[in-house]
Structures are given as C-alpha cells and as structure tokens.
Scaffold this active site. Structure first.
Site, PDB file in Angstrom:
ATOM      1  N   LYS A 116       1.858  45.109  37.385  1.00 22.03           N
ATOM      2  CA  LYS A 116       0.995  44.918  36.457  1.00 22.03           C
ATOM      3  C   LYS A 116      -0.195  45.450  36.247  1.00 22.03           C
ATOM      4  O   LYS A 116      -0.586  45.920  35.397  1.00 22.03           O
ATOM      5  CB  LYS A 116       0.565  43.459  36.356  1.00 22.03           C
ATOM      6  CG  LYS A 116       1.686  42.503  36.580  1.00 22.03           C
ATOM      7  CD  LYS A 116       2.589  42.486  35.488  1.00 22.03           C
ATOM      8  CE  LYS A 116       4.024  41.498  35.443  1.00 22.03           C
ATOM      9  NZ  LYS A 116       4.908  41.711  36.739  1.00 22.03           N
ATOM     10  N   GLU A 200      -8.378  40.216  33.266  1.00 18.29           N
ATOM     11  CA  GLU A 200      -8.519  40.736  31.973  1.00 18.29           C
ATOM     12  C   GLU A 200      -8.892  39.818  30.968  1.00 18.29           C
ATOM     13  O   GLU A 200      -8.969  38.624  31.134  1.00 18.29           O
ATOM     14  CB  GLU A 200      -6.902  41.376  31.474  1.00 18.29           C
ATOM     15  CG  GLU A 200      -6.249  40.371  31.268  1.00 18.29           C
ATOM     16  CD  GLU A 200      -4.615  40.944  30.798  1.00 18.29           C
ATOM     17  OE1 GLU A 200      -4.541  42.130  31.063  1.00 18.29           O
ATOM     18  OE2 GLU A 200      -3.711  40.128  30.580  1.00 18.29           O
ATOM     19  N   ASN A 235       1.085  28.737  31.094  1.00 22.17           N
ATOM     20  CA  ASN A 235       1.309  30.188  31.118  1.00 22.17           C
ATOM     21  C   ASN A 235       3.017  30.305  31.454  1.00 22.17           C
ATOM     22  O   ASN A 235       3.452  31.504  31.702  1.00 22.17           O
ATOM     23  CB  ASN A 235       0.660  31.147  32.047  1.00 22.17           C
ATOM     24  CG  ASN A 235      -0.975  30.942  31.725  1.00 22.17           C
ATOM     25  OD1 ASN A 235      -1.142  31.164  30.530  1.00 22.17           O
ATOM     26  ND2 ASN A 235      -1.751  30.655  32.891  1.00 22.17           N
ATOM     27  N   GLU A 275       5.812  43.710  27.075  1.00 16.68           N
ATOM     28  CA  GLU A 275       5.304  42.473  26.443  1.00 16.68           C
ATOM     29  C   GLU A 275       3.968  42.832  25.789  1.00 16.68           C
ATOM     30  O   GLU A 275       3.289  43.367  26.402  1.00 16.68           O
ATOM     31  CB  GLU A 275       4.992  41.301  27.624  1.00 16.68           C
ATOM     32  CG  GLU A 275       6.261  41.231  28.425  1.00 16.68           C
ATOM     33  CD  GLU A 275       6.215  39.695  29.062  1.00 16.68           C
ATOM     34  OE1 GLU A 275       4.986  39.249  29.169  1.00 16.68           O
ATOM     35  OE2 GLU A 275       7.091  39.147  29.641  1.00 16.68           O
ATOM     36  N   GLU A 288       1.995  43.896  29.755  1.00 14.53           N
ATOM     37  CA  GLU A 288       2.532  44.294  30.860  1.00 14.53           C
ATOM     38  C   GLU A 288       4.109  44.542  30.569  1.00 14.53           C
ATOM     39  O   GLU A 288       4.682  44.452  29.492  1.00 14.53           O
ATOM     40  CB  GLU A 288       2.695  43.206  31.955  1.00 14.53           C
ATOM     41  CG  GLU A 288       3.308  41.809  31.400  1.00 14.53           C
ATOM     42  CD  GLU A 288       3.129  40.745  32.256  1.00 14.53           C
ATOM     43  OE1 GLU A 288       1.748  40.446  32.974  1.00 14.53           O
ATOM     44  OE2 GLU A 288       3.945  39.859  32.600  1.00 14.53           O
ATOM     45  N   ASN A 290       8.105  44.203  32.304  1.00 10.72           N
ATOM     46  CA  ASN A 290       9.144  43.413  33.095  1.00 10.72           C
ATOM     47  C   ASN A 290       9.952  44.450  33.449  1.00 10.72           C
ATOM     48  O   ASN A 290      10.764  44.760  32.586  1.00 10.72           O
ATOM     49  CB  ASN A 290       9.275  42.188  32.870  1.00 10.72           C
ATOM     50  CG  ASN A 290       8.064  41.048  32.826  1.00 10.72           C
ATOM     51  OD1 ASN A 290       7.641  40.947  34.015  1.00 10.72           O
ATOM     52  ND2 ASN A 290       7.644  40.508  31.904  1.00 10.72           N
ATOM     53  N   PHE A 348       4.105  16.591  33.182  1.00 17.85           N
ATOM     54  CA  PHE A 348       4.893  17.461  33.746  1.00 17.85           C
ATOM     55  C   PHE A 348       5.036  18.009  35.088  1.00 17.85           C
ATOM     56  O   PHE A 348       5.309  18.968  35.610  1.00 17.85           O
ATOM     57  CB  PHE A 348       4.988  18.982  32.869  1.00 17.85           C
ATOM     58  CG  PHE A 348       5.017  18.780  31.410  1.00 17.85           C
ATOM     59  CD1 PHE A 348       6.104  18.792  30.750  1.00 17.85           C
ATOM     60  CD2 PHE A 348       3.740  18.653  30.729  1.00 17.85           C
ATOM     61  CE1 PHE A 348       6.227  18.751  29.334  1.00 17.85           C
ATOM     62  CE2 PHE A 348       3.745  18.448  29.203  1.00 17.85           C
ATOM     63  CZ  PHE A 348       5.085  18.310  28.661  1.00 17.85           C
TER      64      PHE A 348
END
Length: 673
Positions: A116, A200, A235, A275, A288, A290, A348
């Site tokens: 990244k 960031e 996220n 992304e 980033e 992937n 969750f």
C-alpha cells in the site's frame, strides 16, 4: 493450457477457482490445514495435500509447504485466491524460482502496487491524484501521533500489506491514534506477517469505488467497469454492487482510464483492482491497488459476462486478452451480500460452531433475475475460529438496480442457516432501507444509520400482516396433518377449520379465522375478539412441516419466510424481522397471558466473553479501580482483535482468565465488586 493447478487458499474462493478450472478441463489440487480436513474445497478438488496446523501462520502462509505440495502433485501453476499469500511478492518470486507459474501478476508489479505504501508512491509518480498522508516508515505510536497531528483529524491507520479490513483503524484524536496504531500493527502481523502501517487523511462522507482491471503479458490492459463498495462495517465491506449508482459514463471512463494508466506503468499482467475514495461530487482519489482477485469480483462477472478466474488462468499461461476495451459492455445490475458467521444483535461478534442447517436459495434464473451463491461450507460442517467468518457471497443480477435489490431481498429470505449466529437479518433489513434503495451511500452508512448497533425490528405494517397470516397458515397445515393422522378427517373432505384463533406476536394480538378454500388459505384478521374484520390475506404454499423455508404467495405476491416450529407456534424470519408467533385458541390465549415472564439473570458485575475467542491480553489486575470506557482485555476471534471495555466505574474483584486462554461465548473473564 495447464493440465493441473494448485489453489493456495481455502473456503469459498478455493471452491470458486475449482469450478472454473473444472469447466476448463484443468485438474485441481487443494491444500488444507488440520481445521480444514473435511472442508468443501478438499472434497471438490481432484487431489488434496495436508500442510499443517490450523493457524494460518503454520499452514496457509508457509511458502515452502505450498511449493512442496505443488511439486508433490505435479501442479504446473498456483492460484492464490485472495488473502493469505495472494499479494506477497516473495511468494510469486519463489514460484518463479521453482519453475511454477503464479496465476497472478509478476513480482515487480506486486512490489510496486501490492504494497500500500509503494503503490501510493507509484501513483504519485504517475501524477495520479492521491489522498494526503505519510508513506514513510512509522517508528512508534508517538511518531504516528505526530504525523496525524500534522495531517489533521480524522486519519486512517492502515496495514501496508493489508486487505479485507484487517489492520485498519480510524482515529479522531491523538489518544485514538496511539491505541489504533498498536492494534493495527498487531492485526497486520497476525494476518499478513507484515506489521508495517501508514497514516493518511480520512475523507469525510466518502464513497468507496473500485475499478476492475485486466492485463496480459503482451502489454494489453482493459478495465471492466466499477464496483460500489461503500456499505462497510469496521472497514469491512458488507454489500457491493456493480455498477455504482453515483457514476455517470464520463466519470466511469475517467476512473477507468486512470486505473489502466497506473496498471500499465508497472506492467500489470493479471486481474487487479484499483480502489478510489470518491466524494459525493464525483471527485475521486487513488486509494490503493489490490494485486489479486477481489472478494466482490462476482458482481463484475455478472454485469460483464466475463469469468475473471478463467482470464487469470489464460493470462498466466501466456495468452493474449481476447477482449478490447470497446468490446466491454455493462449489462444490468448486480448486488452481492457477504454472509458472515457473526451475531448482528451483539455488535456483530463472531460466531462459531456446526452448521446444523445450511440451505441456500436455488441458483439460476428467478423470474427476470439471476441468483448466484459462492460458498465453501456445507450443512453439517464446522465454522472455525481460525479463519475469516465468511459463510457465503449471495449475488443477484437483474436488468435494473431496483429489481436486483428486490431479488436480493427475496434470496436472503430464502437462505436458511441454523446452528450458528449469522448476519442475514441485518442484510435483509438493509435491503429494505430507504437510503440504500435510493443509492445515497457513503462508507459511514452503517455507523450513521445504526449508531446504537443493529436491533431486532418488531413486526409492523405490511410485514406484520404477512407474518401473522403465515403463522396462522402453518398452524392450520399442522392441524390438518394431525387430523389426518388421527383419522378425524376423511380423505378428500374439506371444511373451514381453525376458527377463533389468536396469533400473539411481539406483544401484539391478532384475532384470526382460517378458512381452507382448497389450495389457498384465507386468513381473516379481526379487530379483537368479535370485532370488525380488518384484513383478509390469501396464502398459498406447498410447505410441509419440517421444511426450513416457506416459499409461496401472500395476496398473490411471491414470498419466502424462514420458519421453525416451536411449541404452540412458529419462529419466523422475513425482511430482516425475526420473531416468534404463538398461535392459540382464544381460551389458550387468555391462559397464556397469565403466565409469568422469565427475567434474565443479573450479570452486571461480571465481564463475560461476548464471542468464542482467544484472550490476547489482560489490561487490569485484581483490586484495580477502573473507569467507564477503560480497556479491560483484548480477545481475538477470526483474525480480528476486540477490545473489551468497562461499562461503568468499578473495582476488579477477581480475574478468571489469562492471556492464551480459549474462551467460549459468555465465559466469565473477570468480576467486579
């Protein structure tokens, strides 16, 4: 073409790769840990090789074991799936050194874009718009805090080698940076074997949109449209769709061309995803890349008709892309829901155990829609605490977004899972949410719409009528069956049965009368005993006792409900609403109202483990005074570290667990005075 390939992964993605390889006439080799000895991907593959203990660091992440398995079986190439070794440059290089083809990008592209930090540097050099941040080595939490202070809050702390939401934290203050830095590094180390993180700027009210790219070894690169992945929790993506309801054709082209330019700059030669974080005004910034297949790739496949796994295999073999950019056409709309083993009613938290019932909806055409279910589990199988909690990816395609969402809602209603907790009630509720249906999305959607977490929804409105009618229908079907067995009803005899029934559901009384009209059941609902008729529902279904899903029609409209009979009633789940409907005669209802209500035991002075997991650390000691919100311990489950905090001020009386202990759900960790 390759004659045999090995899949260096597990679960649904391993099964997904095997399906395409089988269609292409390629034999497959699975690898498995002790925990996966009886897994579906092991059963599906032509061969399987054991590679070690359950912990990924001792099995799926050990490069030498994967290479040895390939050599042992004569596999010519290896597909890494996603996660594990899929973005590890060292893995791709090790395969190359051993004469084994990596079904993925070349090592240099992985080094440039898979990391990244390096990908952001490469993007900046290519004049791609990037989010403000610090890409250098962060020494410690204090260094991370200084960087965050300079950038301005909020900031995102993210694992350099990360993916799938692991090793990622959002911080709104210096204190949150310090804690988030430590947790992100620890998660990154356990999930990816690399604890580097970067910081960031976090864009407020952003959307997460990604472009699928596909390149070959001859310099050709194309993009296959975008995916909207803004519905996230912690996220972690929850729902994805393609295309995005935000983009117009001009923005789509601009993002696609930028993604292709970036891929070409590093000679990218496989399937990959660029992304972007996008503003509501359609502005976008590189986030980033992937360098692997994405979890959500099925929605792209559904709207383009392109099998991405097949393309990866063909590119790895050296074939040129058979498509040009002009030939890529987007058709219809696709929605994907990630079905996880987690309890939506308890924040969750992960759930493990045996899948006592696992009955997904039928795949294939469903009216003018199509249903697809990518999974790696089966009824009777175990959900392990060692790996990602994903059970399946449920995908629906339709000509329009509205119809794709409606098809997804119907498919979720028909998905029967028992034995563990799962997030289908939450996903079903999301499908009914007006904001989701309107396409007004952002990555903060779930936090904004469910600030207190997901709560059980009471039956109300149209859904309440449907559920009450179905409960009465099921009671009638069971009564007819009992009468036939006992000989009270002659063959072919039909009368109006079960008058004067009462359906009690979530504290609401529905007085009903059930009339059997042959093939259809009329359920008349009244305003109290002897009151005026409020509504008549017609119910038709071939449901028989024991079936976990009632598929039929209510008032001429197709419906699916999850059903499980209980004493004097039925447990129902429909449109994100789960409730128990008790069906009584009027006299039984009067008596039931006199029954005492069971009161839950008081556990206010105990900290119990909210999910099965491993105790990573205990942050307090016996006799210590703690304040509300103070961290008490860290419990790891399914590769995620969860901080358990004090709900109120108190003093620690005793500690029953220690670091390294494996705890069951509700196990006592500590008590307070």
């Amino acid at each position: 073409m390759f004659k045999k390939i090995l899949i260096a992964n597990r679960g649904e993605i391993a099964c997904r790769v095997i399906k395409t390889a089988r269609r292409m006439g390629i034999k497959t080799v699975a690898v498995y840990s002790d925990a996966d000895r009886d897994a579906m991907h092991v059963e599906m593959a032509d061969e399987a090789v054991h590679i070690g203990p359950p912990a990924a660091a001792e099995s799926y992440l050990v490069i030498d074991k994967i290479i040895a398995a390939a050599k042992q079986t004569g596999a010519e190439a290896i597909h890494p799936g996603y996660g594990f070794l899929s973005e590890r440059e060292a893995f791709a290089q090790a395969l190359k050194d051993n004469g084994i083809v990596f079904i993925g990008p070349n090592p240099r592209a992985i080094a440039a874009m898979g990391d990244k930090i390096e990908s952001k540097k490469a993007a900046a050099a290519a004049k791609v718009s990037t989010v403000p941040g610090f890409l250098g080595v962060i020494e410690d939490a204090a260094h991370a805090t200084r960087i965050a202070d300079e950038i301005g809050y909020p900031v995102m702390i993210k694992a350099s080698a990360g993916g799938g939401g692991k090793g990622m934290r959002i911080a709104n203050s210096a204190s949150e940076v310090a804690e988030g830095f430590t947790l992100a590094k620890s998660e990154a180390k356990s999930s990816f074997g690399d604890d580097r993180v970067f910081v960031e700027k976090f864009i407020v009210n952003p959307r997460h949109i990604e472009i699928q790219v596909l390149g070959d070894k001859h310099g050709n690169v194309i993009y296959l449209g975008e995916r909207e992945c803004s519905i996230q929790r912690r996220n972690q993506k929850v729902i994805e769709e393609a295309p995005s309801p935000l983009l117009d054709e001009a923005t789509r082209r601009a993002m696609g061309e930028q993604a292709v330019a970036l891929a070409k700059a590093v000679d990218y030669d496989s399937a990959g995803t660029v992304e972007f974080v996008a503003g509501q005004d359609k502005s976008f910034y590189f986030l980033e890349m992937n360098t692997r297949l994405q979890v959500e790739h099925p929605v792209t496949e559904m709207i383009t008709g392109i099998d991405l796994v097949e393309q990866m295999i063909r590119v790895a073999y050296g074939e040129k892309l058979a498509l040009t950019q002009d030939q890529v056409k987007l058709n219809g709309w696709a929605v994907e829901s990630r079905i996880y083993a987690e309890d939506p009613y308890r924040n969750f938290l992960p759930s493990i155990g045996r899948l006592v019932t696992y009955r997904p909806p039928a795949e294939g055409p469903a009216g003018d829609a199509v249903v697809r279910n990518d999974t790696g589990v089966f009824e009777g199988g175990e959900i392990s605490l060692y790996y990602d909690p994903m059970i399946a990816k449920l995908v629906t395609w339709a000509p329009t977004r509205e119809k794709a969402i409606a098809a997804q809602a119907d498919a979720l209603d028909a998905f029967a899972i028992e034995g563990i907790q799962h997030n289908i009630p939450f996903l079903s509720a999301l499908m009914q949410h007006p904001r989701w249906q309107s396409g007004a999305l952002s990555t903060g959607f779930i936090a904004e719409e469910y600030p207190e977490g997901f709560k059980a929804r009471p039956p109300e409105g149209e859904a309440a009528g449907v559920m009450a009618a179905v409960a009465a229908f099921i009671d009638h079907v069971q009564n007819v069956r009992k009468r036939k067995i006992s000989g009270q009803m002659r063959q072919g005899h039909r009368v109006a049965f079960d008058r004067d029934r009462v359906v009690l559901m979530a504290g609401t009384r529905h007085d009903v009368e059930v009339i059997d009209e042959g093939g259809k059941i009329a359920v008349r609902i009244f305003d109290g005993a002897g009151g005026a008729e409020l509504k008549t529902h017609t119910v038709s279904s071939s449901w028989t006792p024991g079936q976990p899903v009632l598929a039929g029609q209510v008032d001429g409209r197709p419906v699916n409900l999850l059903v499980r009979t209980v004493p004097n009633g039925v447990a129902l789940a429909y449109r994100g609403i789960a409730t128990t409907a008790h069906v009584y005669t009027r006299r039984e209802a009067e008596l039931a109202a006199l029954m005492p209500v069971k009161v839950a035991a008081d556990t206010g002075k105990k900290l119990t483990c909210p999910m099965p997991g491993l105790v990573k650390s205990i942050a307090v000691s016996v006799g210590q005074e703690v304040k509300a919100g103070e961290a008490l311990c860290v419990v790891e489950a399914m590769k995620m570290e969860n901080v358990l905090r004090a709900e109120r001020d108190g003093k620690v009386k005793s500690i029953a667990a220690k670091a390294g202990d494996s705890l069951a759900v509700d196990a006592v960790i500590m008590e307070f005075e």
